[in-house]
Design an enzyme around this catalytic site. Sequence first.
Site, PDB file in Angstrom:
ATOM      1  N   LYS A  50       0.848  -1.201   0.000  1.00  0.00           N
ATOM      2  CA  LYS A  50       0.000   0.000   0.000  1.00  0.00           C
ATOM      3  C   LYS A  50       0.883   1.251   0.000  1.00  0.00           C
ATOM      4  O   LYS A  50       0.651   2.188  -0.763  1.00  0.00           O
ATOM      5  CB  LYS A  50      -0.922  -0.004   1.231  1.00  0.00           C
ATOM      6  CG  LYS A  50      -2.021  -1.072   1.156  1.00  0.00           C
ATOM      7  CD  LYS A  50      -2.783  -1.238   2.468  1.00  0.00           C
ATOM      8  CE  LYS A  50      -3.807  -2.363   2.375  1.00  0.00           C
ATOM      9  NZ  LYS A  50      -4.534  -2.612   3.641  1.00  0.00           N
ATOM     10  N   GLN A  94      -3.974  -1.428   9.842  1.00  0.00           N
ATOM     11  CA  GLN A  94      -4.016  -2.751   9.211  1.00  0.00           C
ATOM     12  C   GLN A  94      -4.608  -3.767  10.192  1.00  0.00           C
ATOM     13  O   GLN A  94      -4.206  -3.840  11.354  1.00  0.00           O
ATOM     14  CB  GLN A  94      -2.605  -3.178   8.774  1.00  0.00           C
ATOM     15  CG  GLN A  94      -2.570  -4.461   7.953  1.00  0.00           C
ATOM     16  CD  GLN A  94      -3.296  -4.356   6.610  1.00  0.00           C
ATOM     17  OE1 GLN A  94      -3.339  -3.301   5.987  1.00  0.00           O
ATOM     18  NE2 GLN A  94      -3.869  -5.456   6.158  1.00  0.00           N
ATOM     19  N   ASP A 117     -10.305   3.569   4.878  1.00  0.00           N
ATOM     20  CA  ASP A 117     -10.757   2.171   4.789  1.00  0.00           C
ATOM     21  C   ASP A 117     -12.286   2.059   4.865  1.00  0.00           C
ATOM     22  O   ASP A 117     -12.840   0.997   4.589  1.00  0.00           O
ATOM     23  CB  ASP A 117     -10.161   1.350   5.944  1.00  0.00           C
ATOM     24  CG  ASP A 117      -9.071   0.394   5.488  1.00  0.00           C
ATOM     25  OD1 ASP A 117      -9.085  -0.019   4.314  1.00  0.00           O
ATOM     26  OD2 ASP A 117      -8.218   0.064   6.324  1.00  0.00           O
TER      27      ASP A 117
END
Length: 296
Positions: A50, A94, A117
């Site tokens: 990412k 994460q 997200d």
Amino acid sequence: MILDGKTVASQIHDELRIEVESLRARGIVPHIALLLVGDNAASLSYVQSKSRACEKIGIASTVHRLPASASHQEVIELICRWNQDPTIHGILVQLPLPAHIRTDDVLQTIDPQKDVDGFHPVNVGRAVLGLPSFVPCTPAGIVELLRRYRITVRGKHVVVLGRSNIVGKPLANLLMQKAPWADAIVTVCHSAADDVQAYTRQADILVVAVGRAGLIHGDDVREGAVVVDVGINRIEDSTAPRGYRIVGDVDFASVAPKASAITPVPGGVGPMTIALLLRNTVYSAAGIAWEKPLFQ
Ligand code: GUN
């Protein structure tokens, strides 16, 4: 037909690079902060991918690593600092987090306007209502991939295998929206089903997001179905350079001959997830994430 997520993602990167340049010309440097707690090898590799993808299109990225022993409070305090920092436009934690850290609390601490997200309840709620919002990257990536291959979902029976907060639930929500790019008939199937095959065989479009290597075989799908494989499973393989290889939840060899279209693993959904993370970050930096319709 192979749904080539790698190529489509690279087109999206090219489009975003232009938007990043125009933001930079206005003095805005899009910036994402990524938090990795612990040393799970797969999570580390996702965070690195990412971060690298961001840098390649001109988005600044800060990767912060904490040891698995980090306290809940430490994580919360870091996120609060990022919330207050006006140079940071996107915050990504994460998952999964170590068991002693309360994931729900952590996700609810993220400023919903920096929640690239789309896991904060405010964004989940906005998405359910069909309001502009940050949309979780994997579901958004799947919708975008189908759109770019002109595979319409309107009126189609989409069967989603898996009901996670990261993929299954938000994808089902997106696809059932009353919108030209959605309007699907959606079934969400999960581990409590007695006969999973009875559901999968009905699918015009089958999305498999369970996390079990080779779960779905040719027998499980209808002739002509579109098959989207969200699985990223590491299989030990002493002949592979890294000692493992990546396979999906779908047994490609037996399913591909029956499918009208199928995503490969790797190179299908995975790259799309990253492309949509970049898009969410650019929209956040531009201040338009809560203005843009979910899709056009
Ligand atoms: N773990 C697996 N998928 C994801 C994702 O899309 N975002 C985050 N933050 N963690 C994940």
